[in-house]
Design an enzyme around this catalytic site. Structure first.
Site, PDB file in Angstrom:
ATOM      1  N   CYS A 161       0.914  -1.233  -0.069  1.00  0.00           N
ATOM      2  CA  CYS A 161       0.041   0.120  -0.043  1.00  0.00           C
ATOM      3  C   CYS A 161       0.946   1.328  -0.121  1.00  0.00           C
ATOM      4  O   CYS A 161       1.731   1.183   0.808  1.00  0.00           O
ATOM      5  CB  CYS A 161      -0.924  -0.057   1.230  1.00  0.00           C
ATOM      6  SG  CYS A 161      -1.867   1.406   1.484  1.00  0.00           S
ATOM      7  N   CYS A 170       0.894   4.737   6.957  1.00  0.00           N
ATOM      8  CA  CYS A 170       0.263   4.404   8.252  1.00  0.00           C
ATOM      9  C   CYS A 170       1.290   3.709   9.039  1.00  0.00           C
ATOM     10  O   CYS A 170       1.619   2.540   8.885  1.00  0.00           O
ATOM     11  CB  CYS A 170      -0.927   3.911   7.904  1.00  0.00           C
ATOM     12  SG  CYS A 170      -2.040   4.345   6.833  1.00  0.00           S
ATOM     13  N   CYS A 176       0.581   0.147  10.285  1.00  0.00           N
ATOM     14  CA  CYS A 176       0.136  -1.015   9.329  1.00  0.00           C
ATOM     15  C   CYS A 176       1.093  -1.835   8.624  1.00  0.00           C
ATOM     16  O   CYS A 176       1.903  -1.417   8.280  1.00  0.00           O
ATOM     17  CB  CYS A 176      -0.851  -0.295   8.241  1.00  0.00           C
ATOM     18  SG  CYS A 176      -1.687  -1.520   7.023  1.00  0.00           S
ATOM     19  N   CYS A 229     -16.686  -8.781   5.770  1.00  0.00           N
ATOM     20  CA  CYS A 229     -16.167  -7.308   5.604  1.00  0.00           C
ATOM     21  C   CYS A 229     -14.801  -7.553   4.729  1.00  0.00           C
ATOM     22  O   CYS A 229     -13.854  -8.189   5.010  1.00  0.00           O
ATOM     23  CB  CYS A 229     -15.567  -6.645   6.862  1.00  0.00           C
ATOM     24  SG  CYS A 229     -16.845  -6.643   8.115  1.00  0.00           S
ATOM     25  N   CYS A 283     -19.711  -5.476   3.775  1.00  0.00           N
ATOM     26  CA  CYS A 283     -18.834  -4.145   3.990  1.00  0.00           C
ATOM     27  C   CYS A 283     -17.667  -4.106   3.303  1.00  0.00           C
ATOM     28  O   CYS A 283     -17.103  -5.345   3.011  1.00  0.00           O
ATOM     29  CB  CYS A 283     -18.502  -4.347   5.565  1.00  0.00           C
ATOM     30  SG  CYS A 283     -17.557  -2.933   6.023  1.00  0.00           S
ATOM     31  N   CYS A 304     -18.902   2.541   8.739  1.00  0.00           N
ATOM     32  CA  CYS A 304     -18.366   1.994   9.996  1.00  0.00           C
ATOM     33  C   CYS A 304     -17.041   2.820   9.924  1.00  0.00           C
ATOM     34  O   CYS A 304     -16.223   2.951   9.102  1.00  0.00           O
ATOM     35  CB  CYS A 304     -17.970   0.556   9.448  1.00  0.00           C
ATOM     36  SG  CYS A 304     -16.931  -0.369  10.527  1.00  0.00           S
ATOM     37  N   ARG A 355     -17.822  -1.872  17.967  1.00  0.00           N
ATOM     38  CA  ARG A 355     -17.058  -3.202  17.804  1.00  0.00           C
ATOM     39  C   ARG A 355     -15.762  -3.355  18.638  1.00  0.00           C
ATOM     40  O   ARG A 355     -14.819  -2.653  18.576  1.00  0.00           O
ATOM     41  CB  ARG A 355     -16.594  -3.485  16.463  1.00  0.00           C
ATOM     42  CG  ARG A 355     -15.968  -4.989  16.058  1.00  0.00           C
ATOM     43  CD  ARG A 355     -16.113  -5.255  14.578  1.00  0.00           C
ATOM     44  NE  ARG A 355     -17.356  -5.220  13.945  1.00  0.00           N
ATOM     45  CZ  ARG A 355     -17.553  -4.462  13.013  1.00  0.00           C
ATOM     46  NH1 ARG A 355     -16.713  -3.572  12.465  1.00  0.00           N
ATOM     47  NH2 ARG A 355     -18.691  -4.354  12.384  1.00  0.00           N
TER      48      ARG A 355
HETATM   49  N1  SAM Z   1      -6.630   0.636   3.369  1.00  0.00           N
HETATM   50  C1  SAM Z   1      -7.663   0.686   3.599  1.00  0.00           C
HETATM   51  C2  SAM Z   1      -8.027   2.188   4.565  1.00  0.00           C
HETATM   52  O1  SAM Z   1      -6.775   2.300   5.158  1.00  0.00           O
HETATM   53  O2  SAM Z   1      -8.813   2.550   4.983  1.00  0.00           O
HETATM   54  C3  SAM Z   1      -8.625  -0.369   4.226  1.00  0.00           C
HETATM   55  C4  SAM Z   1      -7.795  -1.370   5.145  1.00  0.00           C
HETATM   56  S1  SAM Z   1      -7.092  -0.543   6.702  1.00  0.00           S
HETATM   57  C5  SAM Z   1      -6.027  -1.924   7.008  1.00  0.00           C
HETATM   58  C6  SAM Z   1      -8.416  -0.712   7.881  1.00  0.00           C
HETATM   59  C7  SAM Z   1      -8.026  -0.166   9.437  1.00  0.00           C
HETATM   60  O3  SAM Z   1      -7.333  -1.281   9.830  1.00  0.00           O
HETATM   61  C8  SAM Z   1      -7.388   0.949   9.630  1.00  0.00           C
HETATM   62  O4  SAM Z   1      -7.766   2.145   9.079  1.00  0.00           O
HETATM   63  C9  SAM Z   1      -6.961   0.718  11.083  1.00  0.00           C
HETATM   64  O5  SAM Z   1      -7.689   1.333  11.861  1.00  0.00           O
HETATM   65  C10 SAM Z   1      -7.114  -0.795  10.878  1.00  0.00           C
HETATM   66  N2  SAM Z   1      -5.634  -1.207  11.270  1.00  0.00           N
HETATM   67  C11 SAM Z   1      -4.602  -1.794  10.595  1.00  0.00           C
HETATM   68  N3  SAM Z   1      -3.471  -2.158  10.820  1.00  0.00           N
HETATM   69  C12 SAM Z   1      -3.910  -2.278  12.311  1.00  0.00           C
HETATM   70  C13 SAM Z   1      -3.105  -2.432  13.302  1.00  0.00           C
HETATM   71  N4  SAM Z   1      -1.805  -3.108  13.203  1.00  0.00           N
HETATM   72  N5  SAM Z   1      -3.683  -2.664  14.565  1.00  0.00           N
HETATM   73  C14 SAM Z   1      -4.873  -2.051  14.865  1.00  0.00           C
HETATM   74  N6  SAM Z   1      -5.570  -1.636  13.807  1.00  0.00           N
HETATM   75  C15 SAM Z   1      -4.942  -1.770  12.672  1.00  0.00           C
HETATM   76 FE1  SF4 Z   2      -2.646   1.242   3.396  1.00  0.00          FE
HETATM   77 FE2  SF4 Z   2      -2.629   0.021   5.688  1.00  0.00          FE
HETATM   78 FE3  SF4 Z   2      -2.957   2.713   5.544  1.00  0.00          FE
HETATM   79 FE4  SF4 Z   2      -5.077   1.054   4.730  1.00  0.00          FE
HETATM   80  S1  SF4 Z   2      -4.188   1.443   6.927  1.00  0.00           S
HETATM   81  S2  SF4 Z   2      -4.305   2.898   3.891  1.00  0.00           S
HETATM   82  S3  SF4 Z   2      -3.772  -0.514   3.882  1.00  0.00           S
HETATM   83  S4  SF4 Z   2      -0.952   1.388   4.944  1.00  0.00           S
END
Ligand code: SAM
Ligand code: SF4
Ligand code: DTB
Length: 336
Positions: free
Chosen positions: A60, A64, A67, A104, A135, A195, A267
């Site tokens: 990606c 973040c 992530c 989801c 979702c 959500c 949730r």
């Molecule tokens: N890429 C899209 C986005 O960011 O909206 C969808 C997938 S993203 C993985 C969805 C959510 O998962 C993130 O906004 C975050 O809140 C949660 N998430 C991702 N990695 C995480 C982690 N290591 N611990 C807790 N929550 C996490």
């Molecule tokens: Fe990409 Fe992970 Fe950020 Fe979603 S949370 S935008 S998958 S880096």
């Protein structure tokens, strides 16, 4: 409950001091208040089960810091191309058979691209036809794209704000908090259910948690589903070594979310694996009424299904859509 009472409780004008006061209440008072509100709007013994699937994993472009799917960090996640429709539908059927009511689907995209829209519509429509709620979480999206997904059968779009506006820059620099709010507006404009939640345990202050929940509760409509994630510290990410947030502080965040958004599903999301049965029970008491169900989140492991069934049974809880008892047709669950 009288209409005036509901109007007083469903608010979109929360002030920061009020939210901070909630966080600072004695624990027992806070939980008494949140549990009382919970049972006015929901059956406190019912929990909704959502199963997650990563339909496009890794690489990606966003940064973040929590992530494991971000291309900015060297993590153990193996990138995978977009999964084909039939494979997604098979996984959705398995989730339904195991007792989930919602499926989801998440993609590691910065934003939804028009070239992927036809397949996303095909997927949504096929999953919906199985009798599941649908979702998707596909990154930023335009109203027109979201309307097409809604017409294809999408119920919810997940798009988290993750943290407070002030702390956002410490977590993500490749997009702004306002970008997130813009997509949330598009979701509501397209008539989809929202959500939207965040993560607790990224080094944010209680003040940041209060601001995050205030942003959610002061949206035009409360998100119908509010995932509260406990950070899963993933190897290779900048947050790999973050210390786990205190159990009681996490439970407080659940309770405050319940009080501020009485009609929303709150949730208990990522990070449940690190929670004891007792802690989960307290989260349900505080007002959580939904979980991710299934041994995998997107890339990280989640609690085993038989363990969840056992816990819910011990707590005398039922699952939405399964009035009598928690049921799972899988062999592993039946033998537990
Ligand atoms: N890429 C899209 C986005 O960011 O909206 C969808 C997938 S993203 C993985 C969805 C959510 O998962 C993130 O906004 C975050 O809140 C949660 N998430 C991702 N990695 C995480 C982690 N290591 N611990 C807790 N929550 C996490
Ligand atoms: Fe990409 Fe992970 Fe950020 Fe979603 S949370 S935008 S998958 S880096
Ligand atoms: C949400 O709030 N949490 C889910 C879902 N929405 C998409 C994702 C959690 C991801 C946890 C880390 C992983 O599995 O990669």
């Amino acid at each position: 409950m009288s209409i005036t009472q509901i109007k007083d409780e469903i608010r979109h004008n929360w002030r920061k001091e009020e939210v901070e006061q909630l966080f600072n209440k004695p624990f027992n008072d806070l939980l008494f208040e949140s549990a009382s509100i919970h049972r006015k709007y929901f059956d406190p013994n019912e929990v909704q089960l959502s199963t997650l699937m990563s339909i496009k994993t890794g690489s990606c472009p966003e940064d973040c810091k929590y992530c494991p799917q971000s291309a900015h960090y060297q993590t153990d996640v193996e990138k995978e191309a977009l999964v084909d429709t039939q494979e997604i539908v098979n996984a959705a059927q398995a989730a339904k058979d195991a007792g989930a009511s919602r499926f989801c689907m998440g993609a590691a995209w910065r934003n939804l691209n028009d070239r992927n829209l036809p397949q996303m519509k095909e997927v949504v429509s096929a999953v919906k036809d199985l009798g599941l709620e649908t979702c998707m979480t596909l990154g930023m999206a335009k109203t027109e794209q979201l309307s097409q997904l809604k017409d294809a059968g999408l119920d919810y779009y997940n798009h988290n704000i993750d943290t407070s506006e002030d702390y956002y820059n410490n977590i993500i620099t490749t997009r702004t908090f306002q970008d997130r709010l813009d997509t949330l507006e598009n979701i509501q404009e397209a008539g989809l259910k929202t959500c939207c939640g965040g993560i607790v345990g990224m080094g944010e202050s209680v003040d940041d948690r209060a601001s995050m929940l205030m942003t959610l509760a002061n949206l035009k409509q409360h998100p119908q589903s509010v995932p509260i994630n406990r950070l899963v510290p993933s190897k290779g990410t900048p947050f790999e070594k973050k210390e786990q947030v205190d159990d009681l502080d996490f439970i407080r965040a659940i309770a405050v979310a319940r009080i501020m958004m009485p009609r929303s599903y709150v949730r208990l999301s990522a990070g449940r694996e690190t929670m004891s049965d007792t802690m989960q029970a307290l989260c349900f008491f505080a007002g959580a009424n939904s979980i991710f169900y299934g041994e995998k989140l997107l890339t990280a492991p989640n609690n085993e299904k038989p363990d969840d069934i056992k816990l819910l049974t011990r707590l005398g809880m039922t699952t939405q859509g399964h009035e009598q008892e928690v049921s799972c047709k899988e062999k592993s669950c039946a033998s537990s």
